[in-house]
Design a protein around this motif. Structure first.
Motif, short mmCIF file in Angstrom:
data_model
loop_
_atom_site.label_atom_id
_atom_site.label_comp_id
_atom_site.label_asym_id
_atom_site.label_seq_id
_atom_site.Cartn_x
_atom_site.Cartn_y
_atom_site.Cartn_z
N ARG A 43 -22.45 3.45 -22.47
CA ARG A 43 -21.32 3.76 -21.58
C ARG A 43 -20.59 5.02 -22.01
N ARG A 44 -20.50 5.23 -23.31
CA ARG A 44 -19.78 6.42 -23.78
C ARG A 44 -20.48 7.72 -23.42
N LEU A 45 -21.76 7.65 -23.10
CA LEU A 45 -22.48 8.87 -22.74
C LEU A 45 -21.90 9.56 -21.50
N LYS A 46 -21.17 8.81 -20.69
CA LYS A 46 -20.63 9.42 -19.47
C LYS A 46 -19.57 10.47 -19.79
N HIS A 47 -18.98 10.41 -20.97
CA HIS A 47 -17.98 11.41 -21.35
C HIS A 47 -18.41 12.22 -22.57
N LYS A 48 -19.73 12.32 -22.77
CA LYS A 48 -20.27 13.24 -23.76
C LYS A 48 -21.06 14.29 -22.99
N THR A 49 -20.90 15.53 -23.39
CA THR A 49 -21.46 16.62 -22.59
C THR A 49 -22.68 17.24 -23.25
N GLN A 50 -23.38 18.06 -22.46
CA GLN A 50 -24.57 18.75 -22.92
C GLN A 50 -24.20 20.15 -23.44
N VAL A 51 -23.67 20.98 -22.54
CA VAL A 51 -23.33 22.36 -22.87
C VAL A 51 -21.85 22.62 -22.66
N PHE A 52 -21.34 22.20 -21.51
CA PHE A 52 -19.96 22.48 -21.15
C PHE A 52 -19.07 21.31 -21.57
N VAL A 53 -18.07 21.61 -22.37
CA VAL A 53 -17.21 20.57 -22.92
C VAL A 53 -16.25 20.07 -21.87
N GLU A 54 -16.03 18.76 -21.86
CA GLU A 54 -15.13 18.16 -20.88
C GLU A 54 -13.71 18.09 -21.45
N HIS A 55 -12.82 18.83 -20.85
CA HIS A 55 -11.41 18.70 -21.21
C HIS A 55 -10.58 19.46 -20.19
N ASP A 56 -9.33 19.10 -20.09
CA ASP A 56 -8.44 19.75 -19.13
C ASP A 56 -8.32 21.23 -19.45
N ARG A 61 -15.38 22.92 -16.50
CA ARG A 61 -15.34 21.50 -16.19
C ARG A 61 -15.59 21.31 -14.69
N GLY A 62 -16.38 20.33 -14.34
CA GLY A 62 -16.66 20.07 -12.94
C GLY A 62 -17.45 18.79 -12.80
N ASP A 63 -17.28 18.16 -11.66
CA ASP A 63 -17.96 16.89 -11.43
C ASP A 63 -19.46 17.05 -11.28
N TYR A 64 -19.95 18.26 -11.09
CA TYR A 64 -21.38 18.45 -10.83
C TYR A 64 -22.18 18.78 -12.09
N PHE A 65 -21.52 19.10 -13.19
CA PHE A 65 -22.25 19.40 -14.41
C PHE A 65 -22.78 18.12 -15.03
N ARG A 66 -23.94 18.23 -15.66
CA ARG A 66 -24.54 17.05 -16.28
C ARG A 66 -23.75 16.60 -17.51
N THR A 67 -23.71 15.31 -17.69
CA THR A 67 -23.24 14.71 -18.93
C THR A 67 -24.44 14.09 -19.63
N ARG A 68 -24.23 13.57 -20.83
CA ARG A 68 -25.32 12.88 -21.52
C ARG A 68 -25.82 11.69 -20.69
N LEU A 69 -24.92 11.05 -19.95
CA LEU A 69 -25.34 9.90 -19.16
C LEU A 69 -26.22 10.31 -17.99
N THR A 70 -25.78 11.29 -17.21
CA THR A 70 -26.61 11.70 -16.07
C THR A 70 -27.92 12.30 -16.55
N HIS A 71 -27.88 13.03 -17.66
CA HIS A 71 -29.13 13.56 -18.24
C HIS A 71 -30.06 12.41 -18.61
N THR A 72 -29.53 11.39 -19.25
CA THR A 72 -30.34 10.26 -19.68
C THR A 72 -30.99 9.55 -18.50
N ILE A 73 -30.24 9.39 -17.42
CA ILE A 73 -30.80 8.75 -16.22
C ILE A 73 -31.93 9.59 -15.65
N GLU A 74 -31.75 10.90 -15.64
CA GLU A 74 -32.81 11.79 -15.14
C GLU A 74 -34.06 11.71 -16.03
N VAL A 75 -33.86 11.67 -17.34
CA VAL A 75 -35.00 11.55 -18.24
C VAL A 75 -35.75 10.24 -18.00
#
Length: 385
Positions: A43-56, A61-75
């Motif tokens: 579950r924590r993978l949804k707020h871990k990033t690949q390249v672009f860091v998530e923070h205000d 930052r954007g809803d369309y960039f991959r996170t570790r979670l979306t990357h994992t689902i694609e893999v």
């Protein structure tokens, strides 16, 4: 359902470290998959990033960039596709794919580099080894055991999906291997090899998407690269005047297809020639059975080189790397020298540690488990402006 003789078959599984009754409706690897999906680390993978860091305030930052979670689902999706085409066990391939990034710390590879340097005196840090530590010790939800009690095949796949592991082992991997020999000197199963290649396919594809969205490079620049230029030319021929976003998507999905089809074709040819008759024969081969063809591998190297220069080391990304490295470089020593700053459970574990090395490993487990935004909020709490 696996059909090939060289696939891993559920009835031949080496089982679990802590014996359990067989499920009446799920195979061992379906149970492994489900435990990973229901874990806290997943579950924590949804707020871990690949390249672009998530923070205000982050420009990227954007809803369309991959996170570790979306990357994992694609893999996992790519792994199931390739495994199915080759007659392998799709559940095991998916399981390894879903677990492959569980050990990543906050801030992507930048965070891993920082923690590896901080942990150098204490046995090192490696995200694959940390994933094993998570699934064997740190997930503590079950009554009868720590971790998820995954099968040997799942643990093997997490440990060596990128190939045999030799030399000095990160302490977390050494610890797991001492408890249950993962045969680190051999290749992984074909299913785990599929997960590794699926990781390459997924991130090469989506980093092109994310880099374009972040405006770090243009479609015209990508068109000069092998494979990608051909894909754009094909789209322009079939769909002249296509809207820019549709054109981009159509071209990059073709690049994605080229990679997947190449892996399947190479594996089919090699398997037909070598005729392995068991999963163990795959493990005992001189090299991986699942891989890109040599021509495509060279083309992918050119794409990776472009991405490294224009995306992973873009000035704005480098500035962010410096900032987040500083966050970890400040937090880790503070927790190590003053465990009272840790949450109660972690504080008690750190205070009870036998020596500084054991205390550092407690601190690592806590920090590596953080999401990007939690690490940033902790740094604000510990070092108020």
């Amino acid at each position: 359902m696996s059909t090939a003789p060289y696939a891993c078959h559920p009835e031949d599984s080496r089982g679990r470290l802590w014996p359990e009754r067989m499920s009446t409706f799920r195979s061992p690897w379906q149970r492994d998959r489900d435990r990973i999906i229901h874990s806290s680390a997943f579950r924590r993978l949804k707020h871990k990033t690949q390249v672009f860091v998530e923070h205000d305030g982050d420009a990227y930052r954007g809803d369309y960039f991959r996170t570790r979670l979306t990357h994992t689902i694609e893999v996992a999706q790519v792994a199931r596709t390739i495994a199915g085409a080759l007659g392998l066990n799709t559940d095991l391939a998916e399981t390894v794919a879903l677990a492959h990034d569980l050990g990543h710390p906050p801030f992507g590879h930048t965070g891993e580099d920082a923690l590896a340097a901080l942990m150098a005196p204490y046995g090192g840090f490696d995200h694959n080894a940390q994933a094993l530590r998570i699934v064997t010790r740190l997930e503590r939800h079950y009554a009868d055991f720590d971790g998820l009690n995954l099968t040997w095949e799942a643990l093997e796949g997490i440990a060596k999906h990128n190939g045999p592991v030799t030399g000095e082992l990160p302490y977390a991997l050494a610890e797991v291997n001492a408890a249950w020999d993962l045969e680190l000197h051999t290749n992984a199963s074909a299913e785990a090899q599929v997960a590794a290649v699926a990781d390459d396919v997924a991130y090469n594809h989506h980093d092109l998407h994310d880099g374009l969205r972040a405006e770090l490079f243009t479609e015209e620049e990508l068109s000069e690269l092998p494979v990608i230029g051909t894909a754009f030319a094909e789209v322009d021929k079939l769909h002249p005047g296509l809207a820019p976003m549709r054109r981009r998507h159509e071209a990059l999905r073709r690049v994605f297809g080229v990679m997947v089809e190449d892996v399947i074709a190479v594996a089919q040819n090699r398997l037909a020639g070598l005729q392995p008759q068991s999963a163990q024969e795959i493990r005992d081969m001189d090299g991986p059975i699942i891989r890109f063809s040599k021509p495509l591998y060279q083309n992918i190297k050119a794409i990776k080189s472009f991405l490294f220069t224009r995306m992973y080391r873009a000035p704005s990304v480098v500035d962010e790397r410096v900032r987040v490295t500083d966050i970890l470089n400040r937090m880790f020593p503070l927790f190590l020298n003053d465990p009272t700053q840790l949450p109660d459970g972690w504080r008690i574990a750190a205070e009870q540690a036998a020596d500084e090395t054991q205390r550092a490993r407690v601190v690592l487990d806590y920090v590596a488990g953080m999401t990007d935004r939690y690490a940033i909020s902790e740094e604000h709490r510990l070092f108020p402006r």
